[in-house]
Design an enzyme around this catalytic site. Structure first.
Site, mmCIF file in Angstrom:
data_model
loop_
_atom_site.group_PDB
_atom_site.id
_atom_site.type_symbol
_atom_site.label_atom_id
_atom_site.label_comp_id
_atom_site.label_asym_id
_atom_site.label_seq_id
_atom_site.Cartn_x
_atom_site.Cartn_y
_atom_site.Cartn_z
ATOM 1 N N CYS A 33 45.036 60.778 20.839
ATOM 2 C CA CYS A 33 45.967 60.475 19.751
ATOM 3 C C CYS A 33 47.134 61.445 19.826
ATOM 4 O O CYS A 33 47.121 62.404 20.588
ATOM 5 C CB CYS A 33 45.278 60.610 18.399
ATOM 6 S SG CYS A 33 43.862 59.496 18.191
ATOM 7 N N LEU A 83 45.005 56.142 18.713
ATOM 8 C CA LEU A 83 44.322 55.323 19.704
ATOM 9 C C LEU A 83 42.902 55.176 19.175
ATOM 10 O O LEU A 83 42.156 56.147 19.091
ATOM 11 C CB LEU A 83 44.311 56.005 21.077
ATOM 12 C CG LEU A 83 43.588 55.233 22.187
ATOM 13 C CD1 LEU A 83 44.287 53.909 22.488
ATOM 14 C CD2 LEU A 83 43.499 56.061 23.458
ATOM 15 N N ASN A 117 43.115 65.408 17.268
ATOM 16 C CA ASN A 117 43.086 64.582 18.464
ATOM 17 C C ASN A 117 41.881 65.051 19.272
ATOM 18 O O ASN A 117 41.798 66.229 19.622
ATOM 19 C CB ASN A 117 44.403 64.789 19.235
ATOM 20 C CG ASN A 117 44.357 64.295 20.669
ATOM 21 O OD1 ASN A 117 44.985 64.873 21.538
ATOM 22 N ND2 ASN A 117 43.620 63.238 20.925
ATOM 23 N N GLY A 118 40.944 64.166 19.531
ATOM 24 C CA GLY A 118 39.791 64.579 20.332
ATOM 25 C C GLY A 118 38.542 63.796 20.021
ATOM 26 O O GLY A 118 38.577 62.770 19.335
ATOM 27 N N THR A 162 52.451 71.706 42.499
ATOM 28 C CA THR A 162 51.243 70.936 42.810
ATOM 29 C C THR A 162 50.855 70.015 41.658
ATOM 30 O O THR A 162 50.323 68.927 41.863
ATOM 31 C CB THR A 162 50.079 71.876 43.203
ATOM 32 O OG1 THR A 162 49.019 71.090 43.730
ATOM 33 C CG2 THR A 162 49.586 72.707 42.041
ATOM 34 N N ARG A 185 53.102 66.874 42.054
ATOM 35 C CA ARG A 185 52.657 66.057 43.196
ATOM 36 C C ARG A 185 51.408 65.242 42.854
ATOM 37 O O ARG A 185 51.321 64.057 43.139
ATOM 38 C CB ARG A 185 52.324 66.966 44.384
ATOM 39 C CG ARG A 185 53.507 67.596 45.072
ATOM 40 C CD ARG A 185 52.996 68.528 46.153
ATOM 41 N NE ARG A 185 54.053 69.280 46.809
ATOM 42 C CZ ARG A 185 53.820 70.264 47.656
ATOM 43 N NH1 ARG A 185 52.575 70.626 47.947
ATOM 44 N NH2 ARG A 185 54.823 70.902 48.232
#
Length: 561
Positions: free
Chosen positions: A2, A50, A75-76, A337, A340
């Site tokens: 969320c 969500l 959120n979690g 990194t 990528r």
């Protein structure tokens, strides 16, 4: 997954600040709410939902009749919410896992509340009766949280930093925006005018310690001792438990599958447990790569072995290059990194959102840090140094791999779950003797691989497949994804810019044209915020000028092993 947002003591009418809350709308495509706080007109919560658990009553900020003075936004997922409810005989009003925080806070206070949570979370809790605001974040920072506090006490909080950059306030100096430290909670006193003052910042859990909630876990006391069979049994038991508890969802579950050890172990265990739990659908697995990429070939073998409904996303360098700027905007990072590796994950997440109905996505993040999976661990001077670096990597996850896995999935409204970062699993693994955890016989993550040997969970060639970085395994061994990126950017950044790079970007100056380009894009979206990244991710104990394993002298392609 969320998006949470809140302001306390806004100098402007909060309605004019709310446009900033919309910058994290991608995190919660199912519903949205903005709500002022009674009695504090300059305090406000914003929430993008969500819906994963309790689709009827799960909207936030959450408030329940028993505690009308508490306002809660988070959120979690709290995997042990039912265990805690039964253990302490709480009478809950909803099926929402987050409600347990209100009951724990009321009975035990903020410190014990946070330490009893088995899960991933970032929360904002407002207690209007005691005029307190609390912030907290899980041990590894799997769920993101940023805060901004001005010198005169205006506090703003958001899941992503982009929700804070355009907020206005009365002071002339720009407000500092910082990531909230994982494993910590902070207490603010709320003044009558809505402004705040920080009064306590405390760590409630560190990855090397057994979590306080372990005594209420479904896996009871483990066998003690460090003989190899006991250790391997405990590793299997805790890992399977970590996957099982993460099946908590009312939306379809899927799994990312690169064909490497970590995602393959997660996918195979998921398929096994899905049968036990009688999930009403086949498990979908998703991989991304070019046709001859090592990852695509390996993930096909795994999917065939475990019997998943497998999806392959074709990846071309051109498609990847096209989304680099979008990816940097979502990541809020210019780490080489991380960018990528994020491109492939961003594109596969886009595919999942558009072409499937899986919403809860499992992944293998955290294993390399925990089990010493990076190739450079072969060069560790001794087991103690290797163990210390493993803990360092875990503590810094929130700056690197955890950003990648959260933002690339959240950008497409998906929720990521990472069983390798289970509190009990990591605490146990880190408690093992240093010598057991180092690479053995030239193979990294040897103990983890050996723990699942002989079970037919995975084909042997996958169980013992060498580490291949996600960003490297996307394309063929002949030409890496990072090489394609570098060739493309060669003409975009000129030599004159590179000569002045140290002056242009004094903090973390870019040493390559690729790094320079990423930094330019980052500065375009987040000017003056380079401090969010304290340093680049780079291998240790070896002469490295690039984070890719393929550039290291000790790297050997799969066929050479």
């Amino acid at each position: 997954m969320c998006g949470i947002w809140a302001v306390f003591g806004s100098d402007e009418c909060v309605s004019s600040q709310c446009a900033s809350a919309m910058k994290v709308a991608h995190r919660g495509p199912d519903a949205f709410r903005i709500e002022n706080v009674n009695g504090f007109t300059n305090c406000c919560f914003g929430f993008h939902r969500l819906a994963i658990v309790d689709q009827l009553y799960g909207m936030q900020p959450l408030r329940i009749k028993k505690f009308p003075f508490l306002w809660f936004c988070y959120n979690g997922e709290i995997y042990n919410h039912r265990l805690l409810r039964d253990q302490f005989q709480f009478e809950t009003q909803t099926e929402m896992d987050g409600e347990i925080l209100l009951h724990l806070y009321d009975r035990f206070g903020i410190q014990k509340m946070a330490s009893l949570l088995d899960g991933v979370f970032a929360f904002i809790l407002l207690d209007t009766a005691n005029r307190k605001v609390f912030l907290g974040r899980d041990t590894y920072g799997v769920r993101p949280l940023f805060k901004s506090v001005t010198d005169d006490g205006f506090l703003a909080v958001c899941s992503e930093a982009k929700g804070l950059t355009d907020l206005s306030h009365a002071l002339d100096t720009p407000a500092k925006i910082v990531p909230f430290l994982p494993g910590h909670f902070e207490v603010f006193e709320l003044k009558q005018n809505g402004k705040v003052q920080s009064v306590q910042m405390e760590q409630f859990h560190c990855c090397t310690k057994e979590p306080a909630h372990a005594i209420y876990d479904t896996v009871e006391r483990l066998s003690t001792g460090f003989d190899m069979e006991t250790v391997k049994t405990n590793i299997r038991t805790l890992f399977e438990n970590a996957v099982r508890k993460r099946l908590m969802a009312q939306r379809r579950i899927g799994c990312l599958l690169s064909g490497g050890l970590d995602s393959s172990l997660v996918a195979a265990t998921l398929v096994k447990l899905a049968k036990v739990e009688k999930l009403p659908y086949p498990l979908q697995t998703f991989s991304i790569g070019s046709e001859d990429s090592p990852d695509i070939i390996a993930s096909r073998k795994v999917a065939a072995h475990i019997g998943s409904e497998h999806h392959e996303v074709n990846f071309t360098a051109e498609e990847g290059i096209k989304v680099v700027e979008e990816v940097i905007y979502h990541l809020e990072s210019y780490d080489i990194t991380t960018i990528r590796a994020s491109v492939g994950m961003y594109l596969v997440s886009k595919y999942i959102r558009e072409k499937s109905d899986s919403v809860v996505i499992f992944s293998g993040e955290g294993s390399d840090e925990l089990a010493q999976g990076y190739i450079y661990f072969h060069k560790a001077p001794n087991p103690i140094a290797a163990a210390e670096d493993s803990v360092r990597l875990l503590k810094e996850l929130y700056l690197f791999d955890v950003i990648r896995c959260d933002r690339t999935t959240a950008a497409h409204g998906l929720e990521l779950r990472v069983p390798f970062l289970d509190h009990r699993f990591t605490a146990y693994y880190l408690s093992l003797p240093e010598e057991m955890r180092t690479p053995q016989h030239g193979i990294e993550k040897h103990l983890l691989r050996d723990s699942f040997k002989g079970l037919n969970l995975l084909p042997d060639e996958i169980l013992w497949r060498r580490k291949e970085a996600f960003s490297d395994g996307l394309m063929s061994v002949k030409k890496s994804w990072y090489t394609c990126l570098q060739e493309h950017l060669e003409s975009i950044v000129n030599d004159d810019q590179m000569e002045k790079a140290h002056k242009t970007f004094p903090h973390n100056p870019p040493l390559t044209k690729e790094a320079y380009y990423y930094r330019e894009v980052f500065e375009k979206h987040f000017p003056g915020r380079a401090q969010w990244l304290p340093h680049y991710w780079m291998p240790r104990w070896i002469n490295a000028s690039d984070p890719s394993a393929r550039t290291l002298s000790i790297y050997k392609p799969e066929k050479d092993n």
